[in-house]
Write an enzyme that holds these catalytic residues in place. Sequence first.
Site, PDB file in Angstrom:
ATOM      1  N   PRO A   2       0.788  -1.222   0.000  1.00 12.95           N
ATOM      2  CA  PRO A   2       0.000   0.000   0.000  1.00 12.95           C
ATOM      3  C   PRO A   2       0.820   1.271   0.000  1.00 12.95           C
ATOM      4  O   PRO A   2       1.818   1.387   0.699  1.00 12.95           O
ATOM      5  CB  PRO A   2      -0.815  -0.113   1.287  1.00 12.95           C
ATOM      6  CG  PRO A   2      -0.103  -1.066   2.141  1.00 12.95           C
ATOM      7  CD  PRO A   2       0.699  -1.945   1.271  1.00 12.95           C
ATOM      8  N   GLU A   3       0.376   2.233  -0.788  1.00  7.76           N
ATOM      9  CA  GLU A   3       0.911   3.593  -0.751  1.00  7.76           C
ATOM     10  C   GLU A   3      -0.213   4.473  -0.207  1.00  7.76           C
ATOM     11  O   GLU A   3      -1.256   3.956   0.197  1.00  7.76           O
ATOM     12  CB  GLU A   3       1.345   4.021  -2.162  1.00  7.76           C
ATOM     13  CG  GLU A   3       2.388   3.066  -2.749  1.00  7.76           C
ATOM     14  CD  GLU A   3       2.861   3.453  -4.143  1.00  7.76           C
ATOM     15  OE1 GLU A   3       2.851   4.656  -4.468  1.00  7.76           O
ATOM     16  OE2 GLU A   3       3.221   2.554  -4.905  1.00  7.76           O
TER      17      GLU A   3
END
Length: 279
Positions: A2-3
């Site tokens: 995840p960003e």
Amino acid sequence: MPELPEVETIRRIVEPQVAGRTIRAVRLLQEQVIAHPAPNAFVRFLSGQKITSLDRRGKFLLFHFASGDRMVLHLRMTGQLLVTPTDFPMEKHTHLVAPLSDGNELRYIDVRRFGRFWLLRPEESEAIVGLDRLGIEPLSVDLTGAYLKEHFERRAIPIKAALLDQSVVCGIGNIYADEILYAAYLHPEEPCNHLSTRAWNRLAVTIRDIIAWGIETDSMMPEEYLAGKGKEYRNTPDLRAYGHEGKPCLRCGRTMKRVTIGGRSSCYCPYCQRKKRPV
DNA sequence: CTAGCTTCCTGATAGC
DNA sequence: TGCTATCAGGAAGCTA
């Protein structure tokens, strides 16, 4: 994985499922995922805490408790955060299970075990987590061309590496960095000290647009999130640069290339993203 | 200052 | 089919 857009999506889905609930107990199956304090103290302090809200800073999730304590979580590459019914199948690599006062469970799953939890008491420094070293949020009004220029114009590092520097703008990872540079017509290897004022301004606008676009296209229903076990990020098929090496550029049709910068893969269009003459 | 490397892990995939 | 090598979206720490 995840960003910022994915972490924000998780926050929006999980917050309504945890806010107002009390953590009844903590089952810690893998002590390695606790960064601070020592695992036994972490479990002791976490048990009985009432969650008031779930916040985000860059790629960090912050649980706020009624006591004033906070629990911080970074998912790194493969962390997954789920709120499940008690009888939901237990995933392999589940490292923490916390039953909540409403009968559901908060679960942490992480195949590669790079993710970390911190429990911070009000008097403890954010430096324990590294929150004090985070730069501005990409969606904040402080993100301007002038801000980027001020921080990077005298540096020779590639612009791709600059976008990944969490101490200037936080939350951008390898995927969105490629998407941003593609949208801004900038070569990932372009040295920062070659960029014009116009390019810095364009980059600031593009960062905001792409991150906002990422959050929008990631958005999903809680049911869909749980069915995908919190690891299916819906906008992957919509990406235009990341993972596109060897495919035709969606703007000009030329074959997309891939280079390695700082050990990270970078995809770009050799025509749309040509290097500039230094200014 | 910058580039490059290692480390933390498991699993997917490619090549033989 | 089974083996090995390589790579993966993060980030800190180290050397040169």
